[in-house]
Structure formats: structure tokens, C-alpha cells
Design a protein around this motif. Structure first.
Motif, PDB file in Angstrom:
ATOM      1  N   VAL A  55      52.248  31.830  49.238  1.00 35.82           N
ATOM      2  CA  VAL A  55      53.215  32.729  49.859  1.00 35.82           C
ATOM      3  C   VAL A  55      54.510  31.938  50.006  1.00 35.82           C
ATOM      4  O   VAL A  55      54.521  30.855  50.586  1.00 35.82           O
ATOM      5  CB  VAL A  55      52.733  33.227  51.233  1.00 35.82           C
ATOM      6  N   GLU A  59      50.291  37.673  52.857  1.00 38.25           N
ATOM      7  CA  GLU A  59      49.002  36.980  52.935  1.00 38.25           C
ATOM      8  C   GLU A  59      47.852  37.920  52.603  1.00 38.25           C
ATOM      9  O   GLU A  59      46.882  37.515  51.954  1.00 38.25           O
ATOM     10  CB  GLU A  59      48.813  36.362  54.312  1.00 38.25           C
ATOM     11  N   THR A  84      56.903  41.244  55.359  1.00 39.44           N
ATOM     12  CA  THR A  84      56.302  40.415  56.402  1.00 39.44           C
ATOM     13  C   THR A  84      55.340  39.407  55.783  1.00 39.44           C
ATOM     14  O   THR A  84      54.800  39.622  54.698  1.00 39.44           O
ATOM     15  CB  THR A  84      55.520  41.261  57.423  1.00 39.44           C
ATOM     16  N   VAL A  85      55.124  38.322  56.513  1.00 43.78           N
ATOM     17  CA  VAL A  85      54.214  37.290  56.030  1.00 43.78           C
ATOM     18  C   VAL A  85      52.773  37.808  56.023  1.00 43.78           C
ATOM     19  O   VAL A  85      51.974  37.437  55.154  1.00 43.78           O
ATOM     20  CB  VAL A  85      54.360  35.991  56.863  1.00 43.78           C
ATOM     21  N   GLU A  86      52.444  38.697  56.970  1.00 41.67           N
ATOM     22  CA  GLU A  86      51.089  39.239  57.029  1.00 41.67           C
ATOM     23  C   GLU A  86      50.784  40.075  55.788  1.00 41.67           C
ATOM     24  O   GLU A  86      49.691  39.987  55.225  1.00 41.67           O
ATOM     25  CB  GLU A  86      50.891  40.087  58.286  1.00 41.67           C
ATOM     26  N   ASP A 145      58.243  31.683  51.522  1.00 39.02           N
ATOM     27  CA  ASP A 145      59.127  32.159  52.588  1.00 39.02           C
ATOM     28  C   ASP A 145      60.561  31.903  52.137  1.00 39.02           C
ATOM     29  O   ASP A 145      60.986  30.752  51.996  1.00 39.02           O
ATOM     30  CB  ASP A 145      58.823  31.411  53.884  1.00 39.02           C
ATOM     31  N   TYR A 178      59.285  37.647  51.944  1.00 38.70           N
ATOM     32  CA  TYR A 178      58.196  36.787  51.497  1.00 38.70           C
ATOM     33  C   TYR A 178      57.737  37.249  50.126  1.00 38.70           C
ATOM     34  O   TYR A 178      57.682  38.444  49.855  1.00 38.70           O
ATOM     35  CB  TYR A 178      57.022  36.860  52.482  1.00 38.70           C
TER      36      TYR A 178
END
Length: 80
Positions: free
Chosen positions: A63, A46, A41-43, A65, A27
Motif C-alpha cells: 500500500v 488494505e 482511505t488506507v483501510e 501512501d 492510497y
């Protein structure tokens, strides 16, 4: 008298990520249309995006992907 030459250890090779090409995995943070930082990770992406948005509300932060090639906007909730 000559001073002894101190040899530094060889630096580890850096992982170079080009800002003008979309990443192929993970990401990335997109700020005002430019790829900035890469996260696993997306977390994490973010969280970094929200920290940036809290400092500079006028920025457009997304963000990206890499697997699905989609972008999601980070919205600033504003003052409570």
C-alpha cells in the motif's frame, strides 16, 4: 423507411490515473512494483490488497501512501 436515430447521452469524463506515475493524494495498491488501483482511505487499500493476496499468495502487494510517499507490505497470514 428510415429508422429513427437514437442518440446516446454523452458519457461522463473518466478520471484517468496513469500507472507509471506515483499518485499525489490518497492510497494506491502496488503489485509487483506497479501501481494498480487508487483508494481514498488506507483501510480500503488494505482490504483490496488482502483480497488480492488471498487469491494470489505469490504476489508482492504493498500500500503506497501518497502524502508521506511510503509503502507498507501486505503480509498474507497463511492458512489457519
Amino acid at each position: 423507411m428510415k429508422k429513427p436515430r437514437i442518440e446516446a447521452e454523452e458519457p461522463q469524463p473518466r478520471k484517468i490515473i496513469r500507472a507509471d506515475k506515483a499518485p499525489v493524494s490518497g492510497y494506491s495498491l502496488v503489485v509487483d512494483g506497479h501501481f494498480k488501483s487508487h483508494h481514498d482511505t488506507v483501510e480500503a487499500a488494505e482490504e483490496a490488497g488482502m483480497a488480492l493476496k488471498n487469491k494470489f499468495q505469490m504476489l508482492q502487494v504493498q500500500v503506497y501512501d501518497a502524502e508521506t510517499k511510503t509503502r507498507s507490505m501486505i503480509d498474507w497470514p497463511g492458512p489457519a
